[in-house]
Design an enzyme around this catalytic site. Sequence first.
Site, mmCIF file in Angstrom:
data_model
loop_
_atom_site.group_PDB
_atom_site.id
_atom_site.type_symbol
_atom_site.label_atom_id
_atom_site.label_comp_id
_atom_site.label_asym_id
_atom_site.label_seq_id
_atom_site.Cartn_x
_atom_site.Cartn_y
_atom_site.Cartn_z
ATOM 1 N N GLU A 55 0.843 -1.204 0.000
ATOM 2 C CA GLU A 55 0.000 0.000 0.000
ATOM 3 C C GLU A 55 0.866 1.238 0.000
ATOM 4 O O GLU A 55 0.565 2.227 -0.677
ATOM 5 C CB GLU A 55 -0.924 -0.021 1.220
ATOM 6 C CG GLU A 55 -1.981 1.090 1.229
ATOM 7 C CD GLU A 55 -1.551 2.364 1.944
ATOM 8 O OE1 GLU A 55 -2.351 3.317 1.983
ATOM 9 O OE2 GLU A 55 -0.412 2.427 2.464
ATOM 10 N N ASP A 106 -7.646 1.942 7.771
ATOM 11 C CA ASP A 106 -6.250 2.379 7.640
ATOM 12 C C ASP A 106 -6.014 3.482 8.667
ATOM 13 O O ASP A 106 -6.477 4.609 8.487
ATOM 14 C CB ASP A 106 -6.016 2.885 6.216
ATOM 15 C CG ASP A 106 -4.554 3.235 5.941
ATOM 16 O OD1 ASP A 106 -3.742 3.186 6.875
ATOM 17 O OD2 ASP A 106 -4.237 3.564 4.781
#
Length: 536
Positions: free
Chosen positions: A321, A350
């Site tokens: 990511e 997140d």
Amino acid sequence: MVSRSLRRRLGGIAAAAVLLGAFVVAGPAQATSSGNGVRQLTKAVTLGGVLRHLTALQVIASHNGGNRGSGLPGFDASADYVATLMRLAGYRVTRQPFQFNFCEDTASSFAQNAPAPITYVDQQDYDVMTCSGGGTATGAVVPVDLQLTTPNASTSGCEAADFAGVAGNIALLQRGTCPFGQKVANAEAAGAIGAIVMNQGNTTGADRQDLFLGTLGTPVGIPAISISYPQGVAFAGTPGLNVTVSAETIAEVRNTENVIAESRYGNPDEVVMVGAHLDSVPGGAGINDNGSGSAGILEVALQMRNFKTKNKVRFAWWGAEEANLVGSTFYVNGLSAEEHAKIALYLNFDMIGSPNYQFGVYDGDNSAGEGAGPGPAGSAQIEAVFEAYFASQHQATAASDFTGRSDYGPFIATGIPAGGLFTGAEVDKTAADVALWGGIAGQPYDPCYHDPCDSLTPERNGADAAVYAQLRRVYHLFGNVNTFAIDKNADAVATAVATFAHDTSSIPPRAPVAAALAAAAAAPAPAQTAQGDWIG
């Protein structure tokens, strides 16, 4: 039984954490119907369970160079940890390998030579952009199509015509409109020997004024650094400016993976997908970013292992990511139209434990009217579930914009409704925020964002001791994680997962997605380029 090879990869203490998790999973439990699933799952998910996983992730990082970055041993051990626990819990686990551009800077310097010598400080005055080229460049600074008056609608560096006079010099570029990588690649193609990218200055917010970490996505051949908007304005107004930019970098293709685990129960044609990125930046353990989200969904998954859900639940821990949403993009682009259509919605987590937190909920209906527009149809309904949970807890929430900075990006770009939680990163907390959630105004939601101090020992790893002493006076912290925030958010995760695992009837049906999938496979998702704060 944990294998000897896994013990060696995780280290002795982390292997013990795996055994502890296995013991908890192996404990007696009755299969549960979905009728009371929301209440039961939320009660089963505890702060202690989440913190146990954070401890294991810190131990893994400590045994592997202090980080859990994709393409590095710490990520591989993190993936082993998650996959082992999920298999022991009875999930069908798939480890999806892929390649990505691994980029890291190991040393750098930046100095002004004329009109007066000045030496600048790394990560204070400038930052090396991820996937910068290596080497040393000395030359005059040439401003490139800068817009320094309101509304600062910058297209600097987006067109080849911007670069007159840049050859053999260092380009001064401004953030805005197109990705950082496009700007710097254009500068290199025009003959620039280095690039400086200033923030945009189009708002008064810290995210558009201060020093920022920029990701180029694809390696370039010239050194490239980022600076704040005020510093860029000063450079643009300095006649005869000459500087030296130096960077030692690594840029190569490496292997990493996604870890995907699917429930035993539920309709395989109606999939509720839950994700968090597992990798840290190469410079730290990533306990909040994103150990917090990874640990939160892991504990929810373990506690719902025996729930007989109506719909299939698929958990994903994404790799790379931090290298531009590579893992989640690889996954979405690899779906057939048929498999894509089976995913009813995507929930993203997140950073759910920021020490100076806000309770951010992704703004599915764009009620705040800021930044990106609404998510795909169904996103508003996902937002409503989270809002109802926080209202039941008498907690205020903030509308968090779909900026494209996290793994929901490729999902919403191809029409899958999404939602999730975000407790904040580098942006400063305001006085209005403090009135809602307490904390310290004028300090970032996460003062250790993307730094080595995003760990269980932040002060030992370089955090500002005075700031963390002040935070500890008003909050209870577990390393760089706020225990109240992550506890409430873990329950919110459980509430949303259990709600949609039982019933997705509030999510409207989608139109055929073949065209959207073809477009996504041919180019990066728009949310990754036009909106992403790290890359554009």
